[in-house]
Design a protein around this motif. Structure first.
Motif, mmCIF file in Angstrom:
data_model
loop_
_atom_site.group_PDB
_atom_site.id
_atom_site.type_symbol
_atom_site.label_atom_id
_atom_site.label_comp_id
_atom_site.label_asym_id
_atom_site.label_seq_id
_atom_site.Cartn_x
_atom_site.Cartn_y
_atom_site.Cartn_z
ATOM 1 N N LEU A 314 0.760 -1.251 -0.009
ATOM 2 C CA LEU A 314 0.144 0.051 -0.079
ATOM 3 C C LEU A 314 0.900 1.216 0.093
ATOM 4 N N LYS A 315 2.208 1.195 0.195
ATOM 5 C CA LYS A 315 3.118 2.431 0.533
ATOM 6 C C LYS A 315 2.966 3.381 -0.748
ATOM 7 N N SER A 316 2.666 2.787 -2.020
ATOM 8 C CA SER A 316 2.799 3.467 -3.118
ATOM 9 C C SER A 316 1.390 3.803 -3.946
ATOM 10 N N VAL A 317 0.348 3.621 -3.030
ATOM 11 C CA VAL A 317 -0.952 3.629 -3.482
ATOM 12 C C VAL A 317 -1.535 5.120 -3.278
ATOM 13 N N LYS A 318 -1.693 5.928 -4.524
ATOM 14 C CA LYS A 318 -2.114 7.272 -4.253
ATOM 15 C C LYS A 318 -3.422 7.610 -3.602
ATOM 16 N N GLY A 319 -3.199 8.529 -2.827
ATOM 17 C CA GLY A 319 -4.353 9.102 -1.728
ATOM 18 C C GLY A 319 -4.230 8.098 -0.527
ATOM 19 N N LEU A 320 -3.353 7.199 -0.324
ATOM 20 C CA LEU A 320 -3.320 6.590 0.898
ATOM 21 C C LEU A 320 -1.941 6.822 1.576
#
Length: 401
Positions: A314-320
């Protein structure tokens, strides 16, 4: 016609987690299996189980129990075992220990012992539902801020600004739920100094004691406090992986004997029959004495590995915005709602995620906060990896530049 009205106690006794979840329960996408990551029960997935010694100790106790009434404060041998288990806090004796049916009961007892209706206790602004145990009896739970940019340390200036002549105690939670924070020794000493300046007792929720990630030091507030009385609430529920046992405790750490009159009150409160069932009390010494340290170390390592799986996906998920927690077994994930214009709140994020991707999480509204979701890290590695992939897919659908 009969018109029996609920009392003020019933009207004010609200559990925000239960109410939000039960009144906003999504059904999930029928085309893909549900993944439940919302309940803080480490045993339900089958990969975190209590040590075999627990079952043996309880079985032996049941077979040899006469099921008689025990002392109100708890069986002396059980309280002595808890005192020995809590020796890291200092000179704890059986007389300092009161056994309770669940840690929630310990927290409620501590709050009601210190504050009268119309008085207030300071609680973390984003936290487990401490308000449930206060509002119903007319005690104000007055929320102080935590600082996400400082790994959820307490905002000490804001905390002190809330204190007035009706403030009776400060509730602290480290390792924390839902933030996964673990307060450093330096920060704990700052909190204790603030409490001493203002002559306030500390109620320390330490149900996740020693549940920390590698290279993170855990300190009990009672261990570090010399002059401020600390009421420690903990038990078997989380660390020993037996939440259904409902065998926990309240430990009075009071080196200056400032709570001498309160001890009688605790014994009086124990007379209301809130102690655990007799068999669990007989089993408690063996559980505490014979569960090996390797059991706890292995569980901490498994939680850390699970946290790495979720974080890396999840570290590269935009918006999170996510980070590996320092303790407990939760990960709090921030949502930049400005980047998801079709989603107004973290509650709506949770509902849509469940309806479309069958991933069930808790929104931070359950913790009196906005803009986060909480996931439980005790699911299997496969479940967490799949859930993370689905969360990523969901975010990619709704993220807008």
């Amino acid at each position: 016609m009969w018109k029996v009205q609920p009392t003020e106690f019933l009207k004010r006794t609200l559990n925000p987690i239960r109410i939000l979840w039960e009144t906003n329960q999504p059904k999930g996408n029928p085309e893909i299996p549900n993944i439940y990551l919302q309940l803080g029960d480490p045993t339900i997935y089958g990969n975190f189980l209590p040590h075999s010694n627990c079952a043996k100790a309880i079985s032996y106790a049941v077979l040899h129990d006469k099921f008689s009434y025990l002392e109100s404060s708890g069986l002396k041998e059980a309280r002595e075992a808890v005192a020995e288990y809590c020796k890291h806090m200092g000179n704890v004796t059986a007389d300092d220990v009161f056994l309770t049916t669940g840690c929630s009961m310990a927290i409620e007892t501590a709050c009601r012992a210190l504050a009268n209706p119309g008085e207030n206790i300071l609680t973390p602004e984003i936290s487990w539902n401490y308000t449930t145990w206060m509002n119903g009896v007319g005690i104000e739970a007055r929320g102080y801020s935590l600082l996400p940019e400082k790994e959820w340390e307490i905002d000490l200036d804001h905390l002190e600004s809330l204190i007035d002549d009706k403030t009776r105690a400060i509730v602290v939670n480290s390792p924390g739920n839902p933030c996964g924070n673990v307060h450093s020794k330096k920060h704990i000493l700052e909190i204790i100094a603030l409490a001493e300046r203002n002559k306030l007792v500390i109620i320390s929720d330490e149900i996740y004691e020693f549940f920390t990630m590698p290279n993170v030091e855990y300190h009990s507030f009672a261990e570090l406090s010399e002059n401020v009385p600390v009421l420690v609430c903990s038990g078997l529920t989380k660390r020993f992986l037996i939440p259904g046992a409902r065998c926990d405790w309240l430990v009075v750490n009071d080196r200056g004997n400032k709570l001498e009159n309160l001890r009688t009150g605790f014994r009086n409160a124990a007379g209301r029959n809130f102690f655990p069932n007799s068999s669990l009390q007989y089993a408690l010494p063996s559980i505490l004495r014979d569960t090996p340290q390797s059991f706890f170390d292995e569980n901490n390592q498994k939680i850390y590995k699970n946290a790495q799986i979720v974080f890396n996906k999840l570290k590269s998920v935009k918006g999170l915005k996510s980070s590996i927690p320092k303790g407990s077994f939760y990960m709090l994930i921030g949502i930049d709602l400005n980047k998801f214009p079709k989603i107004e709140t973290s509650l709506q994020f949770m509902q849509m995620l469940a309806d479309e991707q069958s991933v069930f999480v808790l929104p931070s509204e359950c913790f009196n906060y906005q803009g986060f979701i909480r996931i439980v890290l005790t699911a299997t590695e496969e479940m967490l990896a799949e859930a993370s992939d689905r969360i990523k897919k969901f975010c990619e659908c709704y993220y807008e530049y």
